[in-house]
Design a protein around this motif. Structure first.
Motif, PDB file in Angstrom:
ATOM      1  N   THR A  23     -10.822  57.785  27.209  1.00 52.49           N
ATOM      2  CA  THR A  23      -9.406  58.046  27.475  1.00 52.49           C
ATOM      3  C   THR A  23      -8.513  56.830  27.232  1.00 52.49           C
ATOM      4  O   THR A  23      -7.319  56.899  27.460  1.00 52.49           O
ATOM      5  CB  THR A  23      -9.210  58.502  28.933  1.00 52.49           C
ATOM      6  N   ALA A  24      -9.086  55.724  26.773  1.00 52.13           N
ATOM      7  CA  ALA A  24      -8.303  54.493  26.586  1.00 52.13           C
ATOM      8  C   ALA A  24      -7.313  54.648  25.445  1.00 52.13           C
ATOM      9  O   ALA A  24      -7.666  55.076  24.343  1.00 52.13           O
ATOM     10  CB  ALA A  24      -9.231  53.319  26.310  1.00 52.13           C
ATOM     11  N   THR A  25      -6.065  54.318  25.714  1.00 49.59           N
ATOM     12  CA  THR A  25      -5.019  54.307  24.695  1.00 49.59           C
ATOM     13  C   THR A  25      -4.124  53.104  24.941  1.00 49.59           C
ATOM     14  O   THR A  25      -4.131  52.513  26.028  1.00 49.59           O
ATOM     15  CB  THR A  25      -4.146  55.582  24.731  1.00 49.59           C
ATOM     16  N   GLY A  26      -3.344  52.773  23.953  1.00 46.19           N
ATOM     17  CA  GLY A  26      -2.403  51.673  24.129  1.00 46.19           C
ATOM     18  C   GLY A  26      -1.883  51.170  22.812  1.00 46.19           C
ATOM     19  O   GLY A  26      -1.934  51.868  21.790  1.00 46.19           O
ATOM     20  N   GLN A  27      -1.399  49.946  22.860  1.00 46.19           N
ATOM     21  CA  GLN A  27      -0.823  49.331  21.668  1.00 46.19           C
ATOM     22  C   GLN A  27      -1.079  47.835  21.694  1.00 46.19           C
ATOM     23  O   GLN A  27      -1.075  47.208  22.752  1.00 46.19           O
ATOM     24  CB  GLN A  27       0.683  49.592  21.613  1.00 46.19           C
ATOM     25  N   VAL A  28      -1.304  47.292  20.500  1.00 46.47           N
ATOM     26  CA  VAL A  28      -1.444  45.857  20.328  1.00 46.47           C
ATOM     27  C   VAL A  28      -0.407  45.417  19.306  1.00 46.47           C
ATOM     28  O   VAL A  28      -0.282  46.050  18.255  1.00 46.47           O
ATOM     29  CB  VAL A  28      -2.856  45.457  19.845  1.00 46.47           C
ATOM     30  N   ARG A  29       0.314  44.379  19.632  1.00 43.68           N
ATOM     31  CA  ARG A  29       1.269  43.793  18.684  1.00 43.68           C
ATOM     32  C   ARG A  29       0.722  42.440  18.243  1.00 43.68           C
ATOM     33  O   ARG A  29       0.378  41.600  19.076  1.00 43.68           O
ATOM     34  CB  ARG A  29       2.642  43.610  19.304  1.00 43.68           C
ATOM     35  N   PHE A  30       0.641  42.261  16.932  1.00 47.27           N
ATOM     36  CA  PHE A  30       0.250  40.993  16.334  1.00 47.27           C
ATOM     37  C   PHE A  30       1.496  40.388  15.709  1.00 47.27           C
ATOM     38  O   PHE A  30       2.146  41.038  14.890  1.00 47.27           O
ATOM     39  CB  PHE A  30      -0.812  41.213  15.250  1.00 47.27           C
ATOM     40  N   THR A  31       1.836  39.167  16.094  1.00 45.01           N
ATOM     41  CA  THR A  31       3.008  38.473  15.546  1.00 45.01           C
ATOM     42  C   THR A  31       2.553  37.150  14.965  1.00 45.01           C
ATOM     43  O   THR A  31       1.981  36.316  15.676  1.00 45.01           O
ATOM     44  CB  THR A  31       4.063  38.225  16.642  1.00 45.01           C
ATOM     45  N   GLU A  32       2.808  36.965  13.680  1.00 46.43           N
ATOM     46  CA  GLU A  32       2.395  35.716  13.037  1.00 46.43           C
ATOM     47  C   GLU A  32       3.331  34.579  13.420  1.00 46.43           C
ATOM     48  O   GLU A  32       4.550  34.741  13.432  1.00 46.43           O
ATOM     49  CB  GLU A  32       2.358  35.877  11.525  1.00 46.43           C
ATOM     50  N   ILE A  33       2.737  33.451  13.749  1.00 48.08           N
ATOM     51  CA  ILE A  33       3.455  32.214  14.006  1.00 48.08           C
ATOM     52  C   ILE A  33       2.805  31.132  13.150  1.00 48.08           C
ATOM     53  O   ILE A  33       1.765  31.371  12.533  1.00 48.08           O
ATOM     54  CB  ILE A  33       3.431  31.817  15.502  1.00 48.08           C
ATOM     55  N   ASP A  34       3.375  29.954  13.129  1.00 47.06           N
ATOM     56  CA  ASP A  34       2.801  28.863  12.355  1.00 47.06           C
ATOM     57  C   ASP A  34       1.402  28.536  12.864  1.00 47.06           C
ATOM     58  O   ASP A  34       1.227  28.153  14.011  1.00 47.06           O
ATOM     59  CB  ASP A  34       3.713  27.636  12.459  1.00 47.06           C
ATOM     60  N   GLY A  35       0.387  28.764  12.027  1.00 49.69           N
ATOM     61  CA  GLY A  35      -0.982  28.408  12.380  1.00 49.69           C
ATOM     62  C   GLY A  35      -1.780  29.471  13.105  1.00 49.69           C
ATOM     63  O   GLY A  35      -2.941  29.248  13.433  1.00 49.69           O
ATOM     64  N   GLY A  36      -1.200  30.631  13.390  1.00 50.25           N
ATOM     65  CA  GLY A  36      -1.956  31.646  14.112  1.00 50.25           C
ATOM     66  C   GLY A  36      -1.192  32.929  14.335  1.00 50.25           C
ATOM     67  O   GLY A  36      -0.191  33.206  13.669  1.00 50.25           O
ATOM     68  N   VAL A  37      -1.672  33.693  15.293  1.00 50.47           N
ATOM     69  CA  VAL A  37      -1.094  35.006  15.598  1.00 50.47           C
ATOM     70  C   VAL A  37      -1.013  35.166  17.115  1.00 50.47           C
ATOM     71  O   VAL A  37      -1.966  34.844  17.831  1.00 50.47           O
ATOM     72  CB  VAL A  37      -1.974  36.129  14.985  1.00 50.47           C
ATOM     73  N   ILE A  38       0.130  35.654  17.589  1.00 47.18           N
ATOM     74  CA  ILE A  38       0.267  36.032  18.992  1.00 47.18           C
ATOM     75  C   ILE A  38      -0.251  37.466  19.119  1.00 47.18           C
ATOM     76  O   ILE A  38       0.132  38.339  18.337  1.00 47.18           O
ATOM     77  CB  ILE A  38       1.734  35.956  19.472  1.00 47.18           C
ATOM     78  N   VAL A  39      -1.110  37.703  20.085  1.00 45.21           N
ATOM     79  CA  VAL A  39      -1.676  39.034  20.336  1.00 45.21           C
ATOM     80  C   VAL A  39      -1.172  39.496  21.693  1.00 45.21           C
ATOM     81  O   VAL A  39      -1.399  38.839  22.709  1.00 45.21           O
ATOM     82  CB  VAL A  39      -3.227  38.986  20.344  1.00 45.21           C
TER      83      VAL A  39
END
Length: 175
Positions: free
Chosen positions: A41-57
């Motif tokens: 039943t697991a649902t949701g959302q993940v946002r990946f945002t690129e920044i200098d040198g990596g990604v915010i999750v």
């Protein structure tokens, strides 16, 4: 019109043209909806945002069992199998052993543990170095899958962290 009355009009046209050439885009971000695997039943959302040198999750999920859940980027952007095994193993372009993010040895796709509260909801915000949404290098995660597992990740068992079944899957696709 006199030449003097054309001056403001000409100036406005030049400014408008200059503004159209200025980049107004912000950071690249990809929103990934997570759908439950068969029987979950697991649902949701993940946002990946690129920044200098990596990604915010940034992840928000519901429908989880309370407690810890392994959370990884997997090598294939394919959630078609009922148990999401079609997503393959952990994303690991450098051939490192499975481990805890932030430690010297870990898969590029190893993410911090998701921890669900008593109601089955989990939130996570972290920065992962070395990942990208736009580069052509081996850290690019576009076209891969993000998976939530049923059990906590022990960060030592190879190659999966003993995280158990896959309870939710989503494909990281460019917008």
């Amino acid at each position: 019109m006199t030449p003097r009355s054309l001056t403001p009009l000409l100036l406005a046209s030049v400014l408008l043209a200059a503004c159209n050439g200025v980049a107004t885009k912000g950071p690249v971000a990809i929103d990934v909806p997570l759908a439950p695997t068969k029987g979950n039943t697991a649902t949701g959302q993940v946002r990946f945002t690129e920044i200098d040198g990596g990604v915010i999750v940034e992840a928000r999920l519901g429908g989880l069992a309370p407690g810890g859940h392994g959370f990884h980027i997997h090598e294939k952007g394919d959630c078609s199998a009922p148990d999401a095994t079609s997503a393959g193993g952990h994303f690991n372009p450098t051939g490192m052993p499975h481990g805890q993010p932030g430690k010297p040895e870990h898969h590029a796709g190893d993410l911090p543990m998701l921890v669900a509260d008593a109601a089955g909801n989990a939130k996570l915000s972290t920065t992962v170095d070395g990942l990208s949404l736009t580069s052509k290098g081996n850290g690019n995660i576009v076209g891969r899958a993000v998976i939530v597992h049923a059990a906590p990740d022990d960060f030592t068992t190879q190659p999966t962290g003993n995280s158990g079944a896959r309870v939710a899957c989503g494909v990281i696709a460019s917008n």
